[in-house]
Design an enzyme around this catalytic site. Structure first.
Site, PDB file in Angstrom:
ATOM      1  N   LEU A  37      14.447  -1.727  -3.511  1.00 40.67           N
ATOM      2  CA  LEU A  37      13.506  -1.787  -4.641  1.00 40.67           C
ATOM      3  C   LEU A  37      13.013  -3.205  -4.907  1.00 40.67           C
ATOM      4  O   LEU A  37      13.301  -3.796  -5.946  1.00 40.67           O
ATOM      5  CB  LEU A  37      14.139  -1.172  -5.903  1.00 40.67           C
ATOM      6  CG  LEU A  37      14.621   0.259  -5.772  1.00 40.67           C
ATOM      7  CD1 LEU A  37      15.201   0.761  -7.086  1.00 40.67           C
ATOM      8  CD2 LEU A  37      13.502   1.199  -5.308  1.00 40.67           C
ATOM      9  N   LEU A  83      11.129   2.083   7.854  1.00 39.40           N
ATOM     10  CA  LEU A  83       9.863   1.637   7.260  1.00 39.40           C
ATOM     11  C   LEU A  83      10.024   0.419   6.360  1.00 39.40           C
ATOM     12  O   LEU A  83       9.029  -0.215   5.992  1.00 39.40           O
ATOM     13  CB  LEU A  83       9.217   2.760   6.434  1.00 39.40           C
ATOM     14  CG  LEU A  83       8.721   3.970   7.219  1.00 39.40           C
ATOM     15  CD1 LEU A  83       9.685   5.134   7.054  1.00 39.40           C
ATOM     16  CD2 LEU A  83       7.327   4.385   6.783  1.00 39.40           C
ATOM     17  N   THR A 132       2.938  -1.743  13.011  1.00 37.11           N
ATOM     18  CA  THR A 132       1.539  -1.923  12.634  1.00 37.11           C
ATOM     19  C   THR A 132       0.655  -2.279  13.825  1.00 37.11           C
ATOM     20  O   THR A 132       1.139  -2.863  14.803  1.00 37.11           O
ATOM     21  CB  THR A 132       1.459  -3.058  11.581  1.00 37.11           C
ATOM     22  OG1 THR A 132       0.096  -3.370  11.339  1.00 37.11           O
ATOM     23  CG2 THR A 132       2.146  -4.336  12.060  1.00 37.11           C
ATOM     24  N   ASP A 133      -0.639  -1.994  13.694  1.00 42.66           N
ATOM     25  CA  ASP A 133      -1.583  -2.409  14.748  1.00 42.66           C
ATOM     26  C   ASP A 133      -1.795  -3.922  14.749  1.00 42.66           C
ATOM     27  O   ASP A 133      -2.346  -4.472  15.703  1.00 42.66           O
ATOM     28  CB  ASP A 133      -2.929  -1.676  14.591  1.00 42.66           C
ATOM     29  CG  ASP A 133      -3.639  -1.936  13.272  1.00 42.66           C
ATOM     30  OD1 ASP A 133      -3.081  -2.637  12.405  1.00 42.66           O
ATOM     31  OD2 ASP A 133      -4.774  -1.431  13.105  1.00 42.66           O
ATOM     32  N   GLU A 134      -1.385  -4.609  13.662  1.00 45.45           N
ATOM     33  CA  GLU A 134      -1.644  -6.055  13.570  1.00 45.45           C
ATOM     34  C   GLU A 134      -0.906  -6.851  14.639  1.00 45.45           C
ATOM     35  O   GLU A 134      -1.246  -8.000  14.904  1.00 45.45           O
ATOM     36  CB  GLU A 134      -1.284  -6.583  12.177  1.00 45.45           C
ATOM     37  CG  GLU A 134      -2.123  -5.927  11.110  1.00 45.45           C
ATOM     38  CD  GLU A 134      -2.149  -6.682   9.790  1.00 45.45           C
ATOM     39  OE1 GLU A 134      -1.713  -7.835   9.734  1.00 45.45           O
ATOM     40  OE2 GLU A 134      -2.608  -6.079   8.810  1.00 45.45           O
ATOM     41  N   TYR A 157       3.089 -12.253   8.727  1.00 47.49           N
ATOM     42  CA  TYR A 157       3.462 -10.832   8.642  1.00 47.49           C
ATOM     43  C   TYR A 157       3.460 -10.196  10.024  1.00 47.49           C
ATOM     44  O   TYR A 157       4.460  -9.595  10.451  1.00 47.49           O
ATOM     45  CB  TYR A 157       2.505 -10.076   7.700  1.00 47.49           C
ATOM     46  CG  TYR A 157       2.563  -8.564   7.865  1.00 47.49           C
ATOM     47  CD1 TYR A 157       3.691  -7.846   7.473  1.00 47.49           C
ATOM     48  CD2 TYR A 157       1.490  -7.856   8.425  1.00 47.49           C
ATOM     49  CE1 TYR A 157       3.750  -6.460   7.643  1.00 47.49           C
ATOM     50  CE2 TYR A 157       1.543  -6.476   8.593  1.00 47.49           C
ATOM     51  CZ  TYR A 157       2.679  -5.782   8.197  1.00 47.49           C
ATOM     52  OH  TYR A 157       2.733  -4.427   8.369  1.00 47.49           O
ATOM     53  N   LYS A 161       6.506  -8.581  12.321  1.00 44.95           N
ATOM     54  CA  LYS A 161       6.541  -7.191  12.797  1.00 44.95           C
ATOM     55  C   LYS A 161       6.602  -7.163  14.328  1.00 44.95           C
ATOM     56  O   LYS A 161       7.299  -6.333  14.916  1.00 44.95           O
ATOM     57  CB  LYS A 161       5.302  -6.419  12.303  1.00 44.95           C
ATOM     58  CG  LYS A 161       5.269  -6.126  10.820  1.00 44.95           C
ATOM     59  CD  LYS A 161       6.381  -5.222  10.315  1.00 44.95           C
ATOM     60  CE  LYS A 161       6.270  -3.800  10.787  1.00 44.95           C
ATOM     61  NZ  LYS A 161       7.275  -2.909  10.118  1.00 44.95           N
TER      62      LYS A 161
END
Ligand code: NAD
Ligand code: DAU
Length: 351
Positions: A37, A83, A132-134, A157, A161
């Site tokens: 959280l 995730l 992610t596609d990034e 970021y 990833k």
């Protein structure tokens, strides 16, 4: 078949849609949601399923190895759907180490627990990493990211990833851990934290606040409705091949400024405001550092091998999304307080 599925980051935007889908669709599965959280995790996203007998929430930090090993020992998950992450590019530019901590160390910690508790030959086990596609970098005017596109992350970021994806593959090759990775394009829909483009702009339009468009608004993103992503994740978890990567995308490219104009039009209509009112709030502000020009996914492998395609077109999805935020103003109010406001000041009042 009964399974215990450990979902990390299930209180966040995409995670909460995945948790809801799994809890409702598979009453025989035990769904364990592990989330610590952060500002982005919100249990209000899951009030409709929180009392279901096949669902359990555990507040824990994936970086805390004692906690993670304890959860594996106690619940014996068959599958991890990972995730949990720091997910906002602008935050990664101001605070890269937070991204290394959760996205890299947290992922390796989960991999270590899986390797430790899943007996070789790991039958029935799966570590499914949601990415992610990034990681593929930035496209020019032409071309699409395929599963073979070389990695070229360009923000803290996406670098974090990409590192996590590399670790997942390394555990597959080195230890034989059964893994799958999927790399998805930009998601939108209910419950997205209003720091990301679409919910931030919906919130600002309601409040009649400026709409800060980075640079000239010419960057392109490929948008996918979050429930379509959750369906793809379910399909890949059940039917995907171990060791494989699947790209997920909407075949739905929009220049930011064109998407924003469409959103303004939908908002004016829904709010009963005169046409053009929301567009008047647009302000072009200093560009994001290292702003990737264009992302676009080739999702042909997923369609051909597993039969997935998006169910909603963008106009439908955007309208559904706007309706959700307008009828859930309490949700929007509750997340736009506290830490978020401090962050908002840092991010925008300096521009
Ligand atoms: P989000 O920021 O909305 O949610 C992240 C969740 O992870 C939050 O509930 C947060 O509390 C939790 N979390 C963060 N650090 C944690 C930690 N150390 N321990 C335990 N829990 C922690 O993110 P999202 O947009 O739902 O993205 C989910 C995943 O999907 C991420 O891995 C992201 O990289 C990936 N992804 C997102 C998009 C997108 O458009 N949003 C697209 C492709 C892939
Ligand atoms: O491509 C998948 C990625 O999409 C995910 O991995 C990330 O977790 C997710 O945050 C998203 O990254 P983006 O940087 O593309 O999303 P964001 O909503 O932050 O920005 C979308 C575009 O809008 C981008 O070109 C920057 C621009 N933008 C964003 C904000 C928040 C603005 O012009 N103004 C803004 O205020």
């Amino acid at each position: 078949m009964k399974k215990t599925i450990l979902i990390t980051g299930g209180a966040g935007f995409i995670g909460s849609h995945v948790v809801r889908l799994m809890v409702n669709k598979y009453p025989d599965y035990r769904i364990i949601n592990v989330d610590n959280l952060t500002y982005a995790g919100n249990l209000e996203n899951l009030t409709d399923i929180e009392n279901k007998s096949n669902y359990q929430f555990i507040k824990a930090d994936i970086v805390d190895s004692e906690a993670v090993f304890g959860i594996f020992e106690k619940y014996g998950p068959d599958v991890v759907m990972h995730l949990a992450a720091e997910s906002h590019v602008d935050r990664s530019i101001s605070n890269p180490l937070d991204f290394v901590r959760t996205n890299v160390t947290g992922t390796v910690n989960l991999l270590n627990a899986a390797k430790h508790f899943w007996e070789k030959p790991f039958e029935g086990s799966l570590f499914y990493h949601i990415s992610t596609d990034e990681v593929y970098g930035s496209l020019g005017e032409e071309g699409l990211f395929t599963e073979e596109t070389p990695y070229d992350p360009r923000s803290p970021y996406s670098a974090s990833k990409a590192a996590s994806d590399h670790f997942v593959r390394a555990y597959h090759h080195t230890y034989g851990l059964p893994v799958i990775i999927s790399n998805c394009s930009n998601n939108y829909g209910p419950n997205q934290f209003p720091e990301k483009l679409i919910p931030l702009f919906i919130h600002n339009i309601i409040q009649k606040k400026p709409l800060p468009v980075y640079g000239k608004g010419e960057n392109v993103r490929d948008w996918l409705y979050v429930e379509d992503h959750a369906e793809a994740i379910d399909l890949i978890m059940h039917k995907g091949k171990t060791g494989e990567t699947y790209n997920i995308g909407g075949h739905n490219e929009w220049k930011n400024i064109e998407l924003i104009r469409l959103l303004c039009k939908v908002m004016d209509k829904k709010l009963g405001r005169e046409a053009g009112t929301s567009e008047g709030l647009i302000q072009f502000v200093k560009d994001r550092a290292g702003h990737d020009l264009r992302y676009a996914i080739d999702a042909a492998k997923l369609q051909k091998e597993l039969g997935w395609k998006p169910s909603l077109d963008f106009e439908q999805g955007l309208e559904k999304t706007v309706e959700w935020y307008l009828s859930n103003k309490d949700w929007l109010d509750s997340v736009t307080s506290g830490d978020y406001l401090n962050y908002y000041r840092e991010q925008y009042e300096k521009r």
